[in-house]
Design an enzyme around this catalytic site. Sequence first.
Site, PDB file in Angstrom:
ATOM      1  N   SER A 109      40.510 -25.933  16.943  1.00  0.00           N
ATOM      2  CA  SER A 109      41.046 -24.601  17.232  1.00  0.00           C
ATOM      3  C   SER A 109      42.565 -24.556  17.278  1.00  0.00           C
ATOM      4  CB  SER A 109      40.477 -24.083  18.564  1.00  0.00           C
ATOM      5  OG  SER A 109      40.831 -24.960  19.630  1.00  0.00           O
TER       6      SER A 109
ATOM      7  N   ASP B  32      46.468 -18.610  26.012  1.00  0.00           N
ATOM      8  CA  ASP B  32      45.213 -18.225  26.662  1.00  0.00           C
ATOM      9  C   ASP B  32      44.675 -19.249  27.651  1.00  0.00           C
ATOM     10  OD1 ASP B  32      44.450 -20.225  24.965  1.00  0.00           O
ATOM     11  OD2 ASP B  32      43.073 -19.027  23.753  1.00  0.00           O
TER      12      ASP B  32
ATOM     13  N   HIS C 247      45.459 -22.844  24.467  1.00  0.00           N
ATOM     14  CA  HIS C 247      46.155 -22.792  23.183  1.00  0.00           C
ATOM     15  C   HIS C 247      47.567 -22.241  23.386  1.00  0.00           C
ATOM     16  CE1 HIS C 247      41.785 -22.296  22.183  1.00  0.00           C
ATOM     17  NE2 HIS C 247      42.088 -23.304  21.383  1.00  0.00           N
TER      18      HIS C 247
END
Length: 364
Positions: free
Chosen positions: A33, A335, A338
């Site tokens: 991610s 968040d 990240h």
Amino acid sequence: MLRAPAVLIVFLLSVAQHGRSQSYNAIYSFGDSISDTGNLCTGSGGCPSWRTTGQPPYGNTHFGRPTGRCTDGRVVVDFLAEHFGLPLLPPSKASSGDFKKGANMAIIGATTMDFDFFKSHGLGNSIWNNGPLGTQIQWFQQLMPAICGTDCKSYLNNSLFVVGEFGGNDYNAPLFGGKPMAEVRTYVPQIVDKITSSLEALIELGAVEMLVPGVLPIGCFPLYLTLYPSSNKDDYDEIGCLKSFNNLSSYHNDLLKQAVSGLQSKHAGVRLMYADFYAQVADMVRSPETFGLKYGLRVCCGAGGQGRYNYNNRARCGMAGASACSDPEKHLVWDGIHLTDAAYRAVADGWLNGTYCSPGILLR
């Protein structure tokens, strides 16, 4: 002695700079991610409904909409592509993608190890094993005929391969699954060995320019800081991060650096660059102002929470009631786990100029 006219000198310099910006014909990325540019959200169904990254305000800063990236804008490989004058990397699962100038195999939730590894450690129900490293290499092999036909070695010789970071989710799964830190540390050599053998596999396919990032200091993530608080101040380092989790990251990175060095000695015609994600993010927490930021450990997007981190695990970014801060360009963390578009830009700069990459991408 004849002197070149000033106009000619300026022209030659501009040509040299332009040539340098085009020093790669393509970028091929593998990861999770931290670098996914939309693979999880590609297809007729779009982003899974349970993935908040498919909801606003993800993507709002740069794209104005969610793109499947786990940030408010771009990720590191986007900035690398922009620097070298290449298009942003299309996700490899995009059916209409043109992959000659790059492709991104990275996908949210990716691990280094296959499902059987986690199952053997009693984590079969705790891991969302989506496109592990070996599978991503298979995806790339499926694209190769469209990328380079029958002359892949010469074409890929001038491409940049970004492999990682890998390892983050391999440690997230057992830690969130309740495994003790002592046990999780025993996984590290196997994970690094898998990364090493995968680098070897890509070299066999024709990779020559390879960027290998280490894992981030997970003890600095507001997610970890919120889930695993301690009343013992000795559990925290001088910048407010959890020592035990960061020690795990450091152990992984130490072994990875040794492995990259060993591969470099073995493959004289290959250039392996180790990108120090850990050191740079730690420095950004320590001194965000140095990187044009204001907040180190404070989350930008979510529903807010108590304490200095502004993180609420029950109302994460993209969930109902969550919203983004008005100044994401001043935040390191987007968040809770990240980084922001602004932070990823700074990371890319550090890798390009060699401040946090050995050797720097531009130091050819």
